[in-house]
Scaffold this motif. Sequence first.
Motif, PDB file in Angstrom:
ATOM      1  N   VAL A 181      45.431  35.604  31.214  1.00 26.42           N
ATOM      2  CA  VAL A 181      45.851  34.539  32.118  1.00 26.42           C
ATOM      3  C   VAL A 181      44.627  34.108  32.933  1.00 26.42           C
ATOM      4  N   HIS A 182      44.125  32.912  32.647  1.00 23.08           N
ATOM      5  CA  HIS A 182      42.936  32.383  33.303  1.00 23.08           C
ATOM      6  C   HIS A 182      43.374  31.474  34.444  1.00 23.08           C
ATOM      7  N   TYR A 183      42.916  31.764  35.661  1.00 23.79           N
ATOM      8  CA  TYR A 183      43.286  30.983  36.831  1.00 23.79           C
ATOM      9  C   TYR A 183      42.122  30.096  37.256  1.00 23.79           C
ATOM     10  N   PHE A 184      42.466  28.882  37.657  1.00 30.95           N
ATOM     11  CA  PHE A 184      41.456  27.952  38.137  1.00 30.95           C
ATOM     12  C   PHE A 184      42.049  27.077  39.235  1.00 30.95           C
ATOM     13  N   CYS A 185      41.175  26.486  40.036  1.00 23.44           N
ATOM     14  CA  CYS A 185      41.614  25.615  41.115  1.00 23.44           C
ATOM     15  C   CYS A 185      42.053  24.284  40.521  1.00 23.44           C
ATOM     16  N   SER A 186      43.260  23.856  40.859  1.00 23.98           N
ATOM     17  CA  SER A 186      43.778  22.589  40.337  1.00 23.98           C
ATOM     18  C   SER A 186      43.135  21.387  41.018  1.00 23.98           C
ATOM     19  N   VAL A 187      42.366  21.607  42.082  1.00 21.96           N
ATOM     20  CA  VAL A 187      41.688  20.511  42.774  1.00 21.96           C
ATOM     21  C   VAL A 187      40.296  20.284  42.183  1.00 21.96           C
ATOM     22  N   CYS A 188      39.444  21.330  42.181  1.00 18.88           N
ATOM     23  CA  CYS A 188      38.063  21.156  41.713  1.00 18.88           C
ATOM     24  C   CYS A 188      37.834  21.663  40.289  1.00 18.88           C
ATOM     25  N   GLY A 189      38.779  22.412  39.734  1.00 19.10           N
ATOM     26  CA  GLY A 189      38.674  22.857  38.347  1.00 19.10           C
ATOM     27  C   GLY A 189      37.892  24.138  38.121  1.00 19.10           C
ATOM     28  N   ILE A 190      37.400  24.760  39.171  1.00 17.12           N
ATOM     29  CA  ILE A 190      36.578  25.965  39.009  1.00 17.12           C
ATOM     30  C   ILE A 190      37.433  27.175  38.644  1.00 17.12           C
ATOM     31  N   TYR A 191      36.975  27.888  37.599  1.00 16.69           N
ATOM     32  CA  TYR A 191      37.584  29.162  37.193  1.00 16.69           C
ATOM     33  C   TYR A 191      37.313  30.184  38.293  1.00 16.69           C
ATOM     34  N   THR A 192      38.361  30.833  38.772  1.00 15.14           N
ATOM     35  CA  THR A 192      38.224  31.820  39.848  1.00 15.14           C
ATOM     36  C   THR A 192      38.285  33.254  39.324  1.00 15.14           C
ATOM     37  N   PHE A 193      39.322  33.563  38.530  1.00 16.15           N
ATOM     38  CA  PHE A 193      39.476  34.904  37.961  1.00 16.15           C
ATOM     39  C   PHE A 193      40.486  34.832  36.828  1.00 16.15           C
ATOM     40  N   HIS A 194      40.556  35.897  36.055  1.00 20.88           N
ATOM     41  CA  HIS A 194      41.555  35.953  34.980  1.00 20.88           C
ATOM     42  C   HIS A 194      42.026  37.379  34.761  1.00 20.88           C
ATOM     43  N   GLN A 195      43.275  37.504  34.351  1.00 22.26           N
ATOM     44  CA  GLN A 195      43.816  38.810  33.963  1.00 22.26           C
ATOM     45  C   GLN A 195      43.410  39.019  32.523  1.00 22.26           C
ATOM     46  N   ARG A 196      42.720  40.109  32.268  1.00 21.83           N
ATOM     47  CA  ARG A 196      42.105  40.337  30.964  1.00 21.83           C
ATOM     48  C   ARG A 196      43.096  40.688  29.860  1.00 21.83           C
TER      49      ARG A 196
END
Length: 137
Positions: free
Chosen positions: A71-86
């Motif tokens: 599960v890859h999480y990113f900011c819906s505003v700027c699009g930057i990947y923050t973290f992911h569950q491996r």
Amino acid sequence: MMSEKLKAQCHCGAVAFTVQLSDGFNTVRRCNCSFCRMRGAVAVSAPLSGIEVFKGKDKLAEYRFNTGTAVHYFCSVCGIYTFHQRRSNPDQYGVNVACIAGVSPFDFAQVPVSEGVNHPSDGGSEGIAGYLRYSRE
């Protein structure tokens, strides 16, 4: 013993979180899977309990592909990947080092690249596919 809580955020600041890393920056790595190749981020490890989103949880979007396990999480505003569950270890997050205050992917002279094309969960190698090197010269 957990490491200190580090402050982290996306580029625009809509998503802000603290992270306690599993083993400091000793787990730094990249991956050669199709998504990580395009994303280009350097990640470090944190336990699932090691991340606390204190701002913008509603701004986090997720992306899943292939098996849908990671599960890859990113900011819906700027699009930057923050973290992911491996996928390789669902009890861990991979955290984008560039989101951590005062840290840059260019702080690491050599970054191991995990074998993600032939993923360990599919019977592939759990080894290192290679290394990315950065030099200021």
